[in-house]
Scaffold this motif. Structure first.
Motif, PDB file in Angstrom:
ATOM      1  N   ARG A  59       0.833  -1.207   0.000  1.00  0.00           N
ATOM      2  CA  ARG A  59       0.000   0.000   0.000  1.00  0.00           C
ATOM      3  C   ARG A  59       0.868   1.258   0.000  1.00  0.00           C
ATOM      4  O   ARG A  59       0.556   2.245  -0.678  1.00  0.00           O
ATOM      5  CB  ARG A  59      -0.911   0.008   1.239  1.00  0.00           C
ATOM      6  N   TRP A  60       1.971   1.235   0.749  1.00  0.00           N
ATOM      7  CA  TRP A  60       2.860   2.403   0.790  1.00  0.00           C
ATOM      8  C   TRP A  60       3.483   2.641  -0.578  1.00  0.00           C
ATOM      9  O   TRP A  60       3.506   3.784  -1.072  1.00  0.00           O
ATOM     10  CB  TRP A  60       3.943   2.184   1.850  1.00  0.00           C
ATOM     11  N   GLU A  65       2.406   1.696  -3.501  1.00  0.00           N
ATOM     12  CA  GLU A  65       1.383   2.155  -4.451  1.00  0.00           C
ATOM     13  C   GLU A  65       1.059   3.625  -4.234  1.00  0.00           C
ATOM     14  O   GLU A  65       0.834   4.372  -5.195  1.00  0.00           O
ATOM     15  CB  GLU A  65       0.127   1.301  -4.316  1.00  0.00           C
ATOM     16  N   SER A  66       1.062   4.057  -2.970  1.00  0.00           N
ATOM     17  CA  SER A  66       0.728   5.462  -2.681  1.00  0.00           C
ATOM     18  C   SER A  66       1.824   6.418  -3.146  1.00  0.00           C
ATOM     19  O   SER A  66       1.561   7.615  -3.346  1.00  0.00           O
ATOM     20  CB  SER A  66       0.492   5.636  -1.173  1.00  0.00           C
ATOM     21  N   LYS A  67       3.041   5.907  -3.318  1.00  0.00           N
ATOM     22  CA  LYS A  67       4.160   6.765  -3.711  1.00  0.00           C
ATOM     23  C   LYS A  67       4.421   6.737  -5.218  1.00  0.00           C
ATOM     24  O   LYS A  67       5.325   7.452  -5.690  1.00  0.00           O
ATOM     25  CB  LYS A  67       5.431   6.344  -2.980  1.00  0.00           C
ATOM     26  N   GLN A  68       3.679   5.964  -5.966  1.00  0.00           N
ATOM     27  CA  GLN A  68       3.868   5.933  -7.419  1.00  0.00           C
ATOM     28  C   GLN A  68       3.420   7.265  -8.022  1.00  0.00           C
ATOM     29  O   GLN A  68       2.370   7.815  -7.656  1.00  0.00           O
ATOM     30  CB  GLN A  68       3.080   4.784  -8.041  1.00  0.00           C
ATOM     31  N   THR A 104       1.688   9.720 -10.417  1.00  0.00           N
ATOM     32  CA  THR A 104       0.421   9.506 -11.120  1.00  0.00           C
ATOM     33  C   THR A 104       0.127  10.557 -12.178  1.00  0.00           C
ATOM     34  O   THR A 104      -0.982  10.591 -12.733  1.00  0.00           O
ATOM     35  CB  THR A 104      -0.751   9.477 -10.109  1.00  0.00           C
ATOM     36  N   TRP A 152       8.658   5.855  -9.728  1.00  0.00           N
ATOM     37  CA  TRP A 152       8.828   6.120  -8.298  1.00  0.00           C
ATOM     38  C   TRP A 152      10.064   6.990  -8.118  1.00  0.00           C
ATOM     39  O   TRP A 152      11.001   6.949  -8.934  1.00  0.00           O
ATOM     40  CB  TRP A 152       9.035   4.823  -7.507  1.00  0.00           C
ATOM     41  N   LYS A 155      -2.736  -3.590  -7.188  1.00  0.00           N
ATOM     42  CA  LYS A 155      -3.758  -3.086  -8.101  1.00  0.00           C
ATOM     43  C   LYS A 155      -3.300  -3.197  -9.556  1.00  0.00           C
ATOM     44  O   LYS A 155      -2.127  -2.949  -9.873  1.00  0.00           O
ATOM     45  CB  LYS A 155      -4.068  -1.623  -7.787  1.00  0.00           C
ATOM     46  N   THR A 189      -1.718  -0.101 -10.870  1.00  0.00           N
ATOM     47  CA  THR A 189      -0.304   0.088 -10.525  1.00  0.00           C
ATOM     48  C   THR A 189       0.589  -0.541 -11.586  1.00  0.00           C
ATOM     49  O   THR A 189       1.555   0.076 -12.069  1.00  0.00           O
ATOM     50  CB  THR A 189      -0.006  -0.538  -9.150  1.00  0.00           C
TER      51      THR A 189
END
Length: 746
Positions: free
Chosen positions: A94-95, A97-100, A102, A110, A140, A143
């Protein structure tokens, strides 16, 4: 190489701090520790080792701050104790994915984190997410899609990648691109087979993705293992980082060769020679790699991950047309991943080109996989395939995509050319064959029952051919797949995987060779080899295509006789037959060989056998039942092997026939000769007394090759068949023992 790995492991273990960590870089707490721990795990240190346990406890307490650290920490958790650490693995996913990124031109990348994105952080994030998904974490699809799009969109026109989009390409970043693109594509791809409404659609049309091919081509043109190809010429910058990337590029793209370069062999030779001779670390010149713990970890990751045994090779026979041989592009990868998990052993697979590969190249894999739905043009390579099988190789074939009568017809023609002897024809696999249950049980009502064919060659099955599609269902068996298929489809996938893993288990006995076992190691001193482990002298039996195991008990019985009675020699037979190209050849002071059919050696095998004999080794051979085809083949091949020397009759007064070496006086022996019984009653005049008739080749003042054109092996097996011309049981044993005593006393 194994010694280099063990020494590198010992160095890193010595360097661990009491808290369980290794010297960290400022601002990246946990990064070096995670990298070192990952390298130790991949080098074979078990997760329950105290060093690993201390490191895990340290890593579990880290804060989530840096992409490098979180990614490496995730990879460690997945490699060590994924069930215990699944909560942390999910948290890290989750971390990440949140830092990718967008948005904008770095979408899908990243960073450290921070503004923008770079290809170094991005590759580690992708590798961590793929490992996490492989152990059951949910990543996901969005992602993966953004990551795959990022790598494709930022590739340079020449196929390379730089550190950030727009930079000139470098070796380390192009390797990063190859690994990350292969990984994200594999995770994202729905495959070349789908399930719609409970119906399986195999062999879906697909467009080729040329991004990987362009990248591999760039890497081949700039290939090196002694420098990191960079536009500024600073080749020592990030060298070990580049080598770790090179390992991923070769392994994840399923290539043994990058261009004409055997990347693992060349990289291993460089690293083994570059290891510090005293402390056994590696140390680079670039600022981070000046820390030996970092360079050593990266070197171990190359050596350990790259040496994973190749369990199967998929044959490329398409002459650039992938749709001929590669209609399910993830089939071998998915079967290998399934086998890895079942065997709890790191494995890999590769593709190999039918035209360019030598027999020795084919032998890098124990199983050669040939798939297709149309006619295959492999008849010109029939002899090459026979040579491969003769040396222990296994052919695994399948007709895919349903209507594949053209493939079936051409494959059967190929097998007739590979095995022209009438006794080696394709036949249906019997219900009791281990292929049905060697590892997994194939259901009795499986679609594969009655659709598997085999060639029983010599003492084993050497070919399995399925007329029913396997690859389609391997394609559906993607590791960590989010989809659950209808029960009949899942059952068919299970059956296809069962057939596949059973074949791999049968062909390898769960012991595929690591890559280092195929290397040409430094030639051993044969005098040392004679006094090996536990003081025993080991004798190895050679693979070849002339009936190499048609008397399987002969060598065992000879060794048993040598160890018993008055002789009590410390000898033993090697547990498995070896090929002439086997890296362990020079361990054995004596090689044993017999057969009853024609055979041939490759040019490389002749060269290697000559080197073995010239360095003091001895070859002892006999023609089973005085086989004329084997005798003619042996004389021909040994003549080609040692073209400047002649095979000649060993004189009857030679010390080899006397007690000079502690054996028997065998200047007169009993020979079973059926021809002397012509016109007589069965069993009459079956033996006659004669001088032993052995032939040999001298190298210097010794017999390096000792050959009996009359049978010794069947007599050693205690099979004195009336039609088998050769020595009596007692004299066959005495001849064998005298030859053995002579060989080990030279």
């Amino acid at each position: 190489m194994l010694q280099a790995i063990e020494r590198g492991i010992a160095y890193l273990k010595r360097e661990q701090a009491p808290r369980g960590n290794w010297g960290e870089m400022a601002g990246y707490t946990g990064g070096v520790t995670a990298l070192v721990t990952l390298s130790l795990l991949n080098a074979g240190v078990p997760a329950d080792d105290p060093v690993i346990q201390k490191a895990l406890e340290y890593l579990r307490g880290l804060k989530l701050e840096r992409t490098y650290v979180v990614a490496l920490q995730t990879m460690v958790f997945c490699a060590a104790e994924p069930n215990r650490d699944m909560v942390l693995i999910d948290r890290n996913v989750r971390w990440l994915e949140s830092k990718q990124v967008t948005e904008a031109d770095r979408k899908g990348a990243w960073s450290y984190p921070g503004p923008g994105g770079d290809n170094s952080n991005s590759q580690f994030a992708v590798l961590a997410l793929y490992d996490a998904q492989s152990v059951g974490a949910k990543v996901k699809r969005q992602t993966w899609q953004m990551a795959a799009d990022y790598w494709r969109n930022t590739q340079n026109d020449d196929g390379s990648w730089g550190y950030v989009p727009g930079d000139a390409g470098s070796g380390s970043m192009t390797c990063a691109g190859i690994g990350a693109l292969a990984t994200s594509t594999a995770a994202l791809a729905s495959g070349d087979a789908t399930v719609e409404g409970g119906h399986v659609n195999c062999c879906r049309p697909h467009t080729e993705d040329h991004a990987l091919e362009r990248a591999v081509s760039w890497l081949a043109n700039h290939f090196s293992v002694t420098r990191n190809p960079r536009p500024d010429g600073s080749g020592q910058a990030c060298l070990y980082y580049y080598l770790y990337g090179l390992e991923r590029a070769g392994r994840l793209s399923a290539r043994r060769f990058i261009g004409d370069h055997d990347w693992y062999r060349e990289g291993t030779e460089y690293l083994v020679n570059d290891q510090d001779r005293l402390s056994h670390f590696w140390q680079g010149t670039w600022h981070a790699e000046q820390q030996p713990q970092i360079s050593t970890a990266l070197a171990l990751l190359f050596l350990a991950k790259g040496r994973r045994p190749v369990v199967m090779a998929k044959l490329d026979y398409g002459n650039g047309q992938n749709e001929l041989w590669n209609q399910h592009r993830r089939d071998a990868a998915n079967l290998t991943a399934y086998t890895e998990k079942k065997w709890d052993l790191g494995l890999t697979w590769q593709t190999i080109n039918a035209e360019r590969a030598t027999v020795e190249d084919l032998l890098q894999s124990p199983v050669l996989y040939i798939s297709g739905s149309r006619a295959i043009g492999l008849l010109p390579y029939a002899n090459k395939l026979r040579d491969y099988v003769d040396r222990g190789g296994f052919i695994f074939a399948e007709a895919c995509c349903g209507d594949s009568h053209l493939y079936d017809q051409s494959f059967r023609q190929l097998m007739s050319a590979v095995f022209p002897e009438p006794e080696y024809k394709l036949q249906q696999v019997t219900p009791g064959h281990p292929i049905w249950n060697m590892e997994d049980q194939v259901r009795p009502d499986s679609a594969y029952v009655g659709r598997l064919w085999s060639v029983e060659y010599g003492c084993r099955t050497s070919v399995i051919y399925s007329t029913e599609d396997l690859s389609c269902y391997w394609e559906l068996a993607q590791p960590g797949r989010p989809t659950t298929y209808p029960e009949p489809v899942e059952a068919r996938i299970d059956d296809a995987l069962a057939v596949g893993i059973n074949v791999l288990t049968y062909a390898t006995n769960r012991e595929p060779k690591g890559k280092e076992q195929s290397f040409d190691l430094p030639l051993a001193d044969l005098d040392v080899a004679k006094h090996g482990n536990r003081g025993f002298i080991e004798i190895a039996k050679l693979y070849h295509g002339g009936g190499c195991n048609d008397a399987p008990g002969a060598l065992v019985n000879l060794v048993r006789a040598a160890s018993a009675g008055e002789l009590q020699l410390q000898v033993q037979a090697a547990p498995q037959m070896i090929g002439i190209g086997d890296a362990s050849l020079f361990r054995y002071p004596v090689l044993f060989m017999h057969g009853r059919r024609d055979f041939r050696l490759t040019a490389a095998e002749r060269t290697r056998l000559a080197e073995y004999l010239e360095r003091g080794g001895t070859l002892m051979a006999d023609a089973i039942c005085a086989s004329k085809p084997f005798t003619a083949a042996f004389r021909r091949e040994i003549g080609e092997t040692l073209p400047n020397l002649s095979i000649e009759r060993i004189p009857a007064d030679d010390p080899i026939f006397t007690t000079a070496f502690g054996g028997f006086d065998i200047r007169r022996v009993q020979l079973r000769d059926p021809e002397t019984a012509a016109g007589a009653k069965p069993g009459a005049a079956r033996t006659r007394q004669t001088e032993p008739q052995l032939e040999g080749i001298r190298i210097g003042d010794r017999w390096a090759v000792i050959f009996s054109p009359y049978d010794i092996s069947c007599a050693l097996e205690e099979h004195e068949a009336f039609g088998c011309r050769g020595y009596t049981r007692q004299d066959a044993a005495r001849i064998g023992l005298n030859v053995l005593l002579y060989s080990i006393n030279q």
